[in-house]
Design a protein around this motif. Sequence first.
Motif, mmCIF file in Angstrom:
data_model
loop_
_atom_site.group_PDB
_atom_site.id
_atom_site.type_symbol
_atom_site.label_atom_id
_atom_site.label_comp_id
_atom_site.label_asym_id
_atom_site.label_seq_id
_atom_site.Cartn_x
_atom_site.Cartn_y
_atom_site.Cartn_z
ATOM 1 N N LEU A 108 64.541 38.218 -17.120
ATOM 2 C CA LEU A 108 65.780 38.424 -16.374
ATOM 3 C C LEU A 108 65.704 37.696 -15.030
ATOM 4 O O LEU A 108 65.671 38.316 -13.979
ATOM 5 C CB LEU A 108 66.041 39.917 -16.165
ATOM 6 N N HIS A 109 65.685 36.392 -15.066
ATOM 7 C CA HIS A 109 65.504 35.615 -13.843
ATOM 8 C C HIS A 109 66.783 35.638 -13.005
ATOM 9 O O HIS A 109 67.885 35.397 -13.512
ATOM 10 C CB HIS A 109 65.130 34.173 -14.186
ATOM 11 N N GLU A 110 66.621 35.886 -11.719
ATOM 12 C CA GLU A 110 67.777 36.011 -10.823
ATOM 13 C C GLU A 110 68.540 34.698 -10.648
ATOM 14 O O GLU A 110 69.710 34.691 -10.269
ATOM 15 C CB GLU A 110 67.340 36.516 -9.452
ATOM 16 N N ALA A 111 67.892 33.570 -10.930
ATOM 17 C CA ALA A 111 68.548 32.278 -10.757
ATOM 18 C C ALA A 111 69.323 31.829 -11.991
ATOM 19 O O ALA A 111 70.014 30.805 -11.942
ATOM 20 C CB ALA A 111 67.519 31.212 -10.396
ATOM 21 N N ALA A 112 69.219 32.574 -13.085
ATOM 22 C CA ALA A 112 69.929 32.173 -14.302
ATOM 23 C C ALA A 112 71.432 32.127 -14.033
ATOM 24 O O ALA A 112 72.009 33.082 -13.519
ATOM 25 C CB ALA A 112 69.623 33.150 -15.437
ATOM 26 N N PRO A 113 72.096 31.031 -14.356
ATOM 27 C CA PRO A 113 73.525 30.891 -14.087
ATOM 28 C C PRO A 113 74.354 31.850 -14.942
ATOM 29 O O PRO A 113 73.866 32.407 -15.930
ATOM 30 C CB PRO A 113 73.819 29.436 -14.482
ATOM 31 N N PRO A 114 75.613 32.032 -14.585
ATOM 32 C CA PRO A 114 76.476 32.914 -15.375
ATOM 33 C C PRO A 114 76.731 32.351 -16.773
ATOM 34 O O PRO A 114 76.647 31.132 -16.986
ATOM 35 C CB PRO A 114 77.775 32.965 -14.551
ATOM 36 N N ALA B 282 62.562 22.649 -12.978
ATOM 37 C CA ALA B 282 62.062 21.303 -12.704
ATOM 38 C C ALA B 282 60.666 21.021 -13.265
ATOM 39 O O ALA B 282 60.431 19.938 -13.840
ATOM 40 C CB ALA B 282 62.088 21.031 -11.199
ATOM 41 N N PRO B 283 59.697 21.943 -13.151
ATOM 42 C CA PRO B 283 58.370 21.645 -13.715
ATOM 43 C C PRO B 283 58.406 21.410 -15.224
ATOM 44 O O PRO B 283 57.627 20.593 -15.743
ATOM 45 C CB PRO B 283 57.555 22.902 -13.371
ATOM 46 N N TYR B 284 59.297 22.095 -15.909
ATOM 47 C CA TYR B 284 59.399 21.915 -17.360
ATOM 48 C C TYR B 284 60.084 20.593 -17.703
ATOM 49 O O TYR B 284 59.710 19.924 -18.676
ATOM 50 C CB TYR B 284 60.153 23.082 -17.980
ATOM 51 N N PHE B 285 61.095 20.204 -16.910
ATOM 52 C CA PHE B 285 61.711 18.892 -17.115
ATOM 53 C C PHE B 285 60.651 17.797 -16.978
ATOM 54 O O PHE B 285 60.589 16.869 -17.799
ATOM 55 C CB PHE B 285 62.819 18.647 -16.074
ATOM 56 N N TYR B 286 59.817 17.916 -15.951
ATOM 57 C CA TYR B 286 58.779 16.914 -15.720
ATOM 58 C C TYR B 286 57.781 16.887 -16.883
ATOM 59 O O TYR B 286 57.425 15.815 -17.387
ATOM 60 C CB TYR B 286 58.055 17.210 -14.401
ATOM 61 N N ILE C 290 74.476 27.119 -7.514
ATOM 62 C CA ILE C 290 73.797 27.876 -8.574
ATOM 63 C C ILE C 290 73.163 26.921 -9.569
ATOM 64 O O ILE C 290 72.025 27.132 -10.026
ATOM 65 C CB ILE C 290 74.798 28.820 -9.267
ATOM 66 N N ARG C 291 73.880 25.864 -9.893
ATOM 67 C CA ARG C 291 73.345 24.872 -10.822
ATOM 68 C C ARG C 291 72.093 24.211 -10.257
ATOM 69 O O ARG C 291 71.077 24.056 -10.955
ATOM 70 C CB ARG C 291 74.426 23.823 -11.090
ATOM 71 N N GLN C 292 72.137 23.822 -8.990
ATOM 72 C CA GLN C 292 70.986 23.168 -8.370
ATOM 73 C C GLN C 292 69.785 24.104 -8.297
ATOM 74 O O GLN C 292 68.640 23.690 -8.522
ATOM 75 C CB GLN C 292 71.377 22.683 -6.974
ATOM 76 N N ARG C 293 70.057 25.369 -8.015
ATOM 77 C CA ARG C 293 68.958 26.334 -7.930
ATOM 78 C C ARG C 293 68.288 26.511 -9.298
ATOM 79 O O ARG C 293 67.061 26.565 -9.393
ATOM 80 C CB ARG C 293 69.497 27.670 -7.418
ATOM 81 N N TRP C 294 69.084 26.590 -10.336
ATOM 82 C CA TRP C 294 68.543 26.758 -11.686
ATOM 83 C C TRP C 294 67.736 25.525 -12.098
ATOM 84 O O TRP C 294 66.640 25.640 -12.654
ATOM 85 C CB TRP C 294 69.689 27.011 -12.658
ATOM 86 N N SER D 250 72.772 27.901 -20.693
ATOM 87 C CA SER D 250 72.363 27.212 -21.915
ATOM 88 C C SER D 250 72.336 25.695 -21.777
ATOM 89 O O SER D 250 71.696 25.011 -22.582
ATOM 90 C CB SER D 250 73.297 27.592 -23.064
ATOM 91 N N ILE D 251 73.005 25.153 -20.770
ATOM 92 C CA ILE D 251 73.114 23.693 -20.676
ATOM 93 C C ILE D 251 71.747 23.058 -20.449
ATOM 94 O O ILE D 251 71.278 22.241 -21.248
ATOM 95 C CB ILE D 251 74.097 23.294 -19.561
ATOM 96 N N ASP D 252 71.079 23.414 -19.344
ATOM 97 C CA ASP D 252 69.776 22.817 -19.054
ATOM 98 C C ASP D 252 68.671 23.400 -19.916
ATOM 99 O O ASP D 252 67.749 22.672 -20.319
ATOM 100 C CB ASP D 252 69.455 22.975 -17.570
ATOM 101 N N MET D 253 68.753 24.690 -20.231
ATOM 102 C CA MET D 253 67.748 25.256 -21.123
ATOM 103 C C MET D 253 67.836 24.600 -22.505
ATOM 104 O O MET D 253 66.823 24.415 -23.186
ATOM 105 C CB MET D 253 67.935 26.772 -21.242
ATOM 106 N N GLY D 254 69.047 24.218 -22.889
ATOM 107 C CA GLY D 254 69.217 23.538 -24.162
ATOM 108 C C GLY D 254 68.542 22.182 -24.217
ATOM 109 O O GLY D 254 68.050 21.760 -25.271
#
Length: 348
Positions: free
Chosen positions: A289-295, A91-95, A82-86, A300-304
């Motif tokens: 409401l993205h289906e890949a959003a983790p529980p 990824a495009p935003y990280f880049y 789930i983490r890898q999918r999110w 909040s970890i990567d979005m943060g």
Amino acid sequence: MSNKLQPFLGTALPIIQAPMAGVQDSDLAIAVCNAGGLGSLPCGMLSNEVIQAEIHRIQAATSAPFNLNFFCHRVSDYPDLIRQRWQSVLAPYFYELGVTASSGPAKASRQPFSHDVADVIEAARPAFVSFHFGLPDKALLQRVKGWGTRVLSSATTLDEALWLEANGADGIILQGLEAGGHRGMFLSMELGTQQPLHALLALVKDRLTVPVIAAGGLGCVADINAAFKAGADAVQIGTAYLLCDEAKTSAIHRRAIGEQPLQTQITTLFSGRPARGIVNRAMAELGPLHEAAPPFPFASIDMGLLRQAAEQQGKGDFSPLWCGQNTSGCRDVPAAELTRALAAGLTL
């Protein structure tokens, strides 16, 4: 002012300031307490040391009752897939922002109420402790009630309200669909169960014996009076306080609130649980409401990380701009002034 809920709240006014994690500390709670309302401190994202320090600040500044608010979600694992999918989705935003995705053990900032936290707050014996996402286990709940503390919790459906009453809540915060921030949903994550405040009040007003506190879409005296007429015993108000002097709402968030017309949606992007915020780039491009959003609370970890990088550029593209549908009551004034204005002309 005399109100029918005064013996329960112990305050002059039937107004509770909603706890709003991330945009306030004890300053807002103290101001509302001293103005005659029930001030609240959101504790779910604070360390035990900070919680203790904030309680001391409140007690030094007011003798009025106050409310401490906690999450009581169940802790789950964060599966690697789930983490890898999110992270792949982001990824495009990280880049774009030159950010590296998180790695190593997942450490979320939101922790549920526990006996360790109870150890910290027990000496204060707060007048109120409120919970979001249900109630803690029976032993922990009874420990809190054993201090003489009254327990409040949020319900978003009739079933949740009845469950909370049956399981020991002393008062129910009835959260309408209009409310900003996290939905208090805990029996079902199905958004189709969620209803506007007045529809909820109509359902529960004759079904509960404990006090009902209306929350969501309340921005002025007329809104509050309508809630009382519909069966509420008190009100909880959050969004209207977001621009107050004592609020720690960021400049980015304040600007977003001031933009009109304002569009809000319920999203899971920023924490993994449904919450209402102002539509920004992340919500518009990924869908709220993205289906890949983790529980919860791992989203909040990567979005943060993206949030931090964007905010350094003065942008709220990836920020959780929590806000209710009704911003008509938002005013850039001291919280005491706003509290008194909200109470002026109430018909109880």
